[in-house]
Scaffold this active site. Structure first.
Site, PDB file in Angstrom:
ATOM      1  CB  SER A 320      -0.872   0.202   1.093  1.00 28.03           C
ATOM      2  OG  SER A 320      -1.838  -0.973   1.772  1.00 28.03           O
ATOM      3  CG  HIS A 361     -12.748   2.208   4.125  1.00 30.48           C
ATOM      4  ND1 HIS A 361     -12.217   1.665   3.125  1.00 30.48           N
ATOM      5  CD2 HIS A 361     -12.307   2.091   4.830  1.00 30.48           C
ATOM      6  CE1 HIS A 361     -11.798   1.079   3.657  1.00 30.48           C
ATOM      7  NE2 HIS A 361     -11.336   1.354   4.729  1.00 30.48           N
ATOM      8  CB  CYS A 374     -10.315   2.606   0.827  1.00 33.64           C
ATOM      9  SG  CYS A 374     -11.610   2.364   0.000  1.00 33.64           S
TER      10      CYS A 374
END
Length: 602
Positions: A320, A361, A374
């Protein structure tokens, strides 16, 4: 007439023949003397001097390494080195010396064999860093062992930090290297083998001195030549000044004990490395003398591979941490803006596969997508950007190519694009579904921790930095003046507005409700991004990239912990400790970032 009269030669003829022979011989000698003394006088004069005058090299003092505050990181120390002069040595006595010096059987013969193509009068090292008891034994028994001697030499020492993959070590010059550099080095000389010892060899090796002596035809010393008036003093090598901060490096090394991974900290405005760790490390002091075979065997058989430089050679998906890259590309290309909303129901379906998120989310913009990491937002976003445009932005930040850090070992990693997939799978052998994993920093994307650190530094400094480097410059002899080296500038030409947006998200990762709130510091705000990269061969890899202070970055860091688990759990706390160590020297400075706190409230 008698038969013997046929061979009778009159006396006057004999005299004439003898005269001509003498004349011819005289002419030959005259020509030869003319050739030697007139035509080739200079050549043979030099050869004559070489046969009678020999220069004994005096090794220079090698330059030391200093940190950014001019504190010593790598020094020299005096040690005893035991040597053998092959011309005078009786090999039948080798076993007695090996026993006395605690050398393996056959050591001396092995060294003599490898040096047999060189002059037998050049001393051969058989033991470095010898204890004083060895020297005392040699002194007591030298009459029984002609050719056995010793000298005092300088050896590298590491008084404060390890830095094995950064500093590198020295080795005796190889035959191949000697052939290429015979005008500088001689057999037995030490030369930088890796790390900055190798890169900056020409600066730190110094210049040899020479003591000229008169020798006989067997190369035995007779005395000093010209009372030493032609002797040349050695010139010390330059001392290198590193960007490394001793205290920060020490903390980073301590935090990685028992872990595999790497940490690279950069000063964003200059590209200078403040800390550089690859773990596990190895003991450089074992390499400053003859490396013990048992120790070497332990290194090459260690499953943790301590000789492997994980900071510049380890390639893995960045997880990420790479979402920031996708956000920058999308914002800069106008695909989205800070108000664009993408819905996250908790998963993303592509074809017959469902790709999960960390939670549902709801409707999120890019700032909060970064804050909460996310997945669904970035699964969808990469399709809006497109593969080749995504790859183009990746290369702007140094991915898919070497950073050219000033150590020799480094790999490029991989940024896949259409050309790559077509070549590997064929034009019809892959689908757009490959982009889903790339959107969150997985798939065939591979980067090094060094590349991640540069990427973070460029973000921290709003699209501009310099080629990362460990060495700032060298000290001018006799002064404290630093002569700087120059390095290429890196400029991405990405808008300030784009950086302002992604930096708000990175600030909230630590200081909002993001994935790294556990490392929030009240006095030194950190901005960053966690990453957990899937690993098909074991536990996931943990990442954290970040910079501090958030509103005026002085430090950018990438931390990679191999097979550890979550980035927030393993990598982020290490970065917090490194940040604290760096800014602890500036206790009176208030780094609290009020501007970003206000932007979050707004």
């Amino acid at each position: 007439m008698k038969s013997s009269d046929k061979f009778y030669i009159p006396l006057d003829v004999k005299t004439a023949i003898l005269k001509y022979i003498v004349i011819i011989i005289s002419i030959i000698y005259t020509i030869q003397l003319f050739y030697l003394q007139i035509i080739n006088n200079e050549y043979f004069d030099v050869k004559s001097k070489q046969n009678s005058i020999k220069g004994i090299p005096i090794q220079p003092i090698r330059g030391v390494f200093l940190d950014r505050n001019l504190e010593v990181l790598v020094d020299n120390k005096n040690t005893y080195t035991v040597k053998i002069i092959p011309a005078y040595f009786d090999t039948s006595k080798a076993k007695y010396i090996e026993a006395a010096l605690n050398l393996e059987n056959g050591t001396i013969v092995k060294y003599l064999r490898t040096s047999q193509s060189y002059s037998p009068y050049i001393p051969i090292r058989i033991k470095k860093d010898a204890p004083f008891k060895n020297i005392a034994w040699i002194e007591e028994n030298k009459e029984f062992f002609p050719g056995l001697t010793y000298s005092v030499e300088l050896q590298r020492s590491y008084p404060v930090v390890s830095g094995s993959h950064m500093f590198g070590y020295l080795k005796e010059i190889s035959k191949k290297q000697l052939e290429e550099k015979k005008d500088i080095y001689t057999m037995g000389d030490l030369i930088g083998y890796c790390g900055i010892e190798k890169t900056y060899e020409d600066y730190i090796r110094g210049e040899k001195g020479y003591q000229y002596i008169i020798v006989d035809s067997r190369q035995r010393q007779i005395g000093r030549y010209n009372d030493g008036k032609n002797d040349k003093k050695p010139q010390k090598g330059y001392d290198l000044v590193l960007g490394i901060d001793k205290d920060v490096q020490k903390v980073a090394e301590e935090k990685f004990k028992g872990l595999r991974g790497a940490l690279v900290a950069i000063e964003p405005q200059t590209g200078e490395l403040i800390a550089f760790v690859s773990s596990p490390e190895y003991d450089l002091s074992k390499f400053s003398a003859f490396t013990d075979k048992a120790y070497w065997d332990s290194l090459i058989s260690d499953p943790n591979v301590p000789l492997f430089n994980r900071a510049t050679m380890s390639i893995n998906p960045p997880g990420s941490t790479y979402k920031i890259l996708a956000a920058i590309a999308a914002l800069e290309e106008g695909v989205i803006d800070e108000n664009t909303i993408i819905s996250c129901p908790g998963s993303f379906v592509y074809g017959n596969r469902s790709f999960k998120c960390h939670g549902a989310h709801g409707n999120v913009n890019v700032i909060h997508a970064i804050e909460h990491s996310c997945n669904v937002f970035f699964y969808k976003l990469i399709f809006k950007i497109g593969l080749d445009k995504w790859a183009e932005y990746a290369r702007k930040f140094g991915f898919g190519q070497k950073t050219n850090i000033d150590i020799t070992e480094e790999v490029k990693g991989l940024v896949p694009d259409t050309k790559y997939y077509n070549k590997r799978y064929g034009k019809n052998g892959w689908t757009q579904g490959f982009l889903v994993s790339l959107g969150i920093g997985q798939g065939e994307l591979s980067v090094t921790p060094m590349q991640l650190a540069l990427y973070t530094a460029i973000i921290a400094n709003n699209g501009v930095s310099y080629q990362p480097h460990i060495v700032k410059g060298y000290l001018k002899p006799g002064t404290k003046e630093i002569v700087p080296f120059t390095f290429p500038k890196i400029q991405t030409n990405i808008s300030q507005r784009t950086f302002d947006i992604v930096k708000q998200g990175m600030y909230l990762v630590v200081n909002g409700h993001g994935t790294a709130t556990s490392i929030k510091m009240p006095d030194i705000p950190i901005a960053g991004k966690t990453g957990t990269a899937q690993n098909p061969h074991g536990k996931d890899h943990a990442y954290f990239i970040g910079y501090a202070p958030a509103d005026n970055p002085k430090l950018a860091i990438a931390c990679f912990v191999e097979n550890a688990g979550f980035g927030a759990t393993w990598a982020a706390p290490i970065v917090k400790e490194v940040v604290h160590a760096y800014f602890n020297k500036h206790k009176n400075v208030n780094y609290k970032d009020t501007s970003l706190v206000k932007s979050r409230k707004n």
